[in-house]
Write a protein that holds these residues in place. Sequence first.
Motif, short mmCIF file in Angstrom:
data_model
loop_
_atom_site.label_atom_id
_atom_site.label_comp_id
_atom_site.label_asym_id
_atom_site.label_seq_id
_atom_site.Cartn_x
_atom_site.Cartn_y
_atom_site.Cartn_z
N MET A 1 0.84 -1.20 0.00
CA MET A 1 0.00 0.00 0.00
C MET A 1 0.87 1.24 0.00
O MET A 1 1.88 1.30 0.67
CB MET A 1 -0.91 0.02 1.23
N ALA A 2 0.45 2.24 -0.71
CA ALA A 2 1.18 3.50 -0.77
C ALA A 2 0.84 4.35 0.46
O ALA A 2 -0.27 4.28 0.99
CB ALA A 2 0.81 4.26 -2.03
N SER A 3 1.81 5.12 0.90
CA SER A 3 1.54 6.01 2.03
C SER A 3 0.68 7.18 1.56
O SER A 3 0.57 7.44 0.36
CB SER A 3 2.86 6.51 2.62
N GLU A 4 0.10 7.90 2.50
CA GLU A 4 -0.80 9.01 2.15
C GLU A 4 -0.11 10.10 1.34
O GLU A 4 -0.72 10.72 0.50
CB GLU A 4 -1.40 9.62 3.42
N GLY A 5 1.16 10.34 1.58
CA GLY A 5 1.87 11.44 0.93
C GLY A 5 2.40 11.10 -0.45
O GLY A 5 2.84 11.96 -1.17
N SER A 6 2.36 9.82 -0.85
CA SER A 6 2.94 9.47 -2.14
C SER A 6 1.95 9.74 -3.27
O SER A 6 0.74 9.82 -3.06
CB SER A 6 3.35 8.00 -2.14
N ARG A 7 2.50 9.86 -4.48
CA ARG A 7 1.65 10.06 -5.64
C ARG A 7 2.13 9.16 -6.75
O ARG A 7 3.30 8.81 -6.82
CB ARG A 7 1.65 11.52 -6.08
N VAL A 8 1.24 8.81 -7.63
CA VAL A 8 1.58 7.96 -8.75
C VAL A 8 2.05 8.85 -9.89
O VAL A 8 1.39 9.82 -10.24
CB VAL A 8 0.35 7.12 -9.19
N VAL A 9 3.20 8.51 -10.46
CA VAL A 9 3.73 9.26 -11.58
C VAL A 9 3.35 8.51 -12.86
O VAL A 9 3.79 7.39 -13.08
CB VAL A 9 5.26 9.43 -11.48
N VAL A 10 2.51 9.14 -13.66
CA VAL A 10 2.06 8.53 -14.91
C VAL A 10 3.21 8.58 -15.92
O VAL A 10 3.81 9.64 -16.12
CB VAL A 10 0.82 9.29 -15.47
N PRO A 11 3.54 7.45 -16.55
CA PRO A 11 4.61 7.45 -17.54
C PRO A 11 4.33 8.42 -18.70
O PRO A 11 3.17 8.68 -19.03
CB PRO A 11 4.63 6.00 -18.05
N ARG A 12 5.39 8.91 -19.31
CA ARG A 12 5.31 9.90 -20.39
C ARG A 12 4.33 9.47 -21.48
O ARG A 12 3.48 10.24 -21.91
CB ARG A 12 6.70 10.13 -20.97
N SER A 13 4.46 8.23 -21.96
CA SER A 13 3.61 7.79 -23.08
C SER A 13 2.13 7.78 -22.70
O SER A 13 1.28 8.19 -23.50
CB SER A 13 4.04 6.41 -23.57
N PHE A 14 1.80 7.35 -21.49
CA PHE A 14 0.41 7.36 -21.05
C PHE A 14 -0.11 8.78 -20.92
O PHE A 14 -1.24 9.08 -21.29
CB PHE A 14 0.24 6.62 -19.73
N GLN B 1 5.32 23.01 -14.06
CA GLN B 1 5.02 21.92 -13.13
C GLN B 1 4.53 20.73 -13.95
O GLN B 1 3.85 20.90 -14.98
CB GLN B 1 3.93 22.35 -12.15
N ARG B 2 4.87 19.57 -13.51
CA ARG B 2 4.55 18.33 -14.23
C ARG B 2 3.05 18.21 -14.54
O ARG B 2 2.67 17.62 -15.54
CB ARG B 2 5.00 17.13 -13.40
N GLU B 3 2.21 18.79 -13.71
CA GLU B 3 0.77 18.68 -13.88
C GLU B 3 0.24 19.52 -15.03
O GLU B 3 -0.87 19.30 -15.51
CB GLU B 3 0.04 19.09 -12.59
N TYR B 4 1.01 20.50 -15.49
CA TYR B 4 0.58 21.34 -16.60
C TYR B 4 0.53 20.51 -17.88
O TYR B 4 1.27 19.55 -18.05
CB TYR B 4 1.52 22.52 -16.81
N THR B 5 -0.35 20.93 -18.80
CA THR B 5 -0.53 20.21 -20.06
C THR B 5 -0.39 21.17 -21.23
O THR B 5 -0.35 22.40 -21.05
CB THR B 5 -1.93 19.57 -20.12
N MET B 6 -0.39 20.62 -22.43
CA MET B 6 -0.37 21.46 -23.63
C MET B 6 -1.64 22.30 -23.70
O MET B 6 -1.60 23.45 -24.12
CB MET B 6 -0.20 20.60 -24.88
N GLU B 7 -2.75 21.73 -23.27
CA GLU B 7 -4.00 22.49 -23.22
C GLU B 7 -3.84 23.71 -22.32
O GLU B 7 -4.27 24.81 -22.68
CB GLU B 7 -5.13 21.59 -22.71
N ASP B 8 -3.21 23.52 -21.17
CA ASP B 8 -2.98 24.64 -20.25
C ASP B 8 -2.15 25.73 -20.91
O ASP B 8 -2.44 26.92 -20.77
CB ASP B 8 -2.27 24.16 -18.97
#
Length: 159
Positions: A1-14, A111-118
């Motif tokens: 199980m992941a701890s509360e503070g961790s986040r999943v990093v989606v691979p570049r291709s996905f 920031q990693r969360e930004y997108t081309m749409e942004d």
Amino acid sequence: MASEGSRVVVPRSFRLLEELERGEKGIGDGTVSYGMDDAEDIYMRSWTGTIIGPPNSVHEGRIYQLKLFCDKDYPEKPPTVRFQSQINMTCINQETGVVEPSLFPMLANWQREYTMEDILTCLKKEMSAPQNRKLHQPTEGNDDERMEQKDFVARCAIL
């Protein structure tokens, strides 16, 4: 199980596949759009964007074409963004059409969360900003058709 503070990093291709799917569905009111430049590009690096200029600005009704290039380190680092259409804005290099990261806060503070749409949505908002809203623009339809680097090299080799 992941701890509360961790986040999943989606691979570049996905991540890029998610962005492609969103871009193909259309964004908001349809004044901003994007998609892959070359469907055969398995690395999904080269993208095309379109922005229809916002109302109540010198950009109103104009259609601007952009190229976005997502290198192998995207989304950790921002894509390179370049206007194909001539445009006069304070954050754009007038000779190359490149959106200068140091003059465009979203790219400067990426920031990693930004997108081309942004990016495209933020550029459209920037067109309405006081420093850009009334800047003199090149004659409409005067796209300078800036050459891609690879096209430039190939043309020089032929000459």
